[in-house]
Design an enzyme around this catalytic site. Sequence first.
Site, PDB file in Angstrom:
ATOM      1  N   LYS A   1     -17.523  41.609 -47.956  1.00 60.00           N
ATOM      2  CA  LYS A   1     -16.559  42.436 -48.681  1.00 60.00           C
ATOM      3  C   LYS A   1     -15.948  43.432 -47.690  1.00 60.00           C
ATOM      4  CE  LYS A   1     -16.324  45.350 -52.827  1.00 60.00           C
ATOM      5  NZ  LYS A   1     -17.116  45.991 -53.906  1.00 60.00           N
TER       6      LYS A   1
ATOM      7  N   HIS B   1     -13.944  46.044 -48.511  1.00 61.88           N
ATOM      8  CA  HIS B   1     -13.577  47.326 -49.114  1.00 61.88           C
ATOM      9  C   HIS B   1     -14.791  47.871 -49.860  1.00 61.88           C
ATOM     10  CE1 HIS B   1     -12.902  44.279 -52.211  1.00 61.88           C
ATOM     11  NE2 HIS B   1     -13.149  45.230 -53.109  1.00 61.88           N
TER      12      HIS B   1
END
Length: 223
Positions: free
Chosen positions: A102, A104
């Site tokens: 991921k 963010h």
Amino acid sequence: MNNLRQQFIAFSVSAGVLRFGEFTTKAGRQSPYFFNAGLFHEGATLAQLAQFYAQTLLDSGVEFDMLFGPAYKGITLASATAVALAGKGRNTSFAFNRKEAKDHGEGGTIVGAKLRGKVVIIDDVISAGTSVRESVDMIRAAGAEPCAVLIALDRMERSGKDGALSASSAVQEVGREFNIPVISIGNLEDLFGYLSGPGADPELAKHTDAVAAYRARYGVESA
């Protein structure tokens, strides 16, 4: 077979997760039985499965600090096992990985508790050992220690393909490679005993010869 193992095989059959007939395995073998933990997809059966995982882990005597579930099936299994352990008085943290990092928010590939101490990897089966190897790498990269692998069913069969079969099973190879125990709730010997033992269901017992022949061709002596 001890009682817990007998109960697990019977439970898997009644839930339709362990089936008998003609199936093609990932290795291309024609198997007389098939185990698909993905079919534990109801709350009641998942809760019962988690009880088997939790009790088997506690009975093993392995010292551990947390659980890790490799994506994807291991995510649900580790989560449910943590709940079952809490119900038995053992509050245990758990984590799992994303297939893709991921970029963010909190970022990274690990979700849940920080990997620390002695970590038990929880999955359904070991076929080639790929997910275990990836899990071990992630756990060690975080500075933690993989201390055991806990699976539902050990097929106890030689790895490789016809013409190039190993003398060992994938479970045995993983245990030796990382020098950690691989614990199973049940295995092929338990399954065979369930089919051929006293009081066996006649409809299921008719698969005994096929399972025995498969074991003779692909089986290993011990897990």
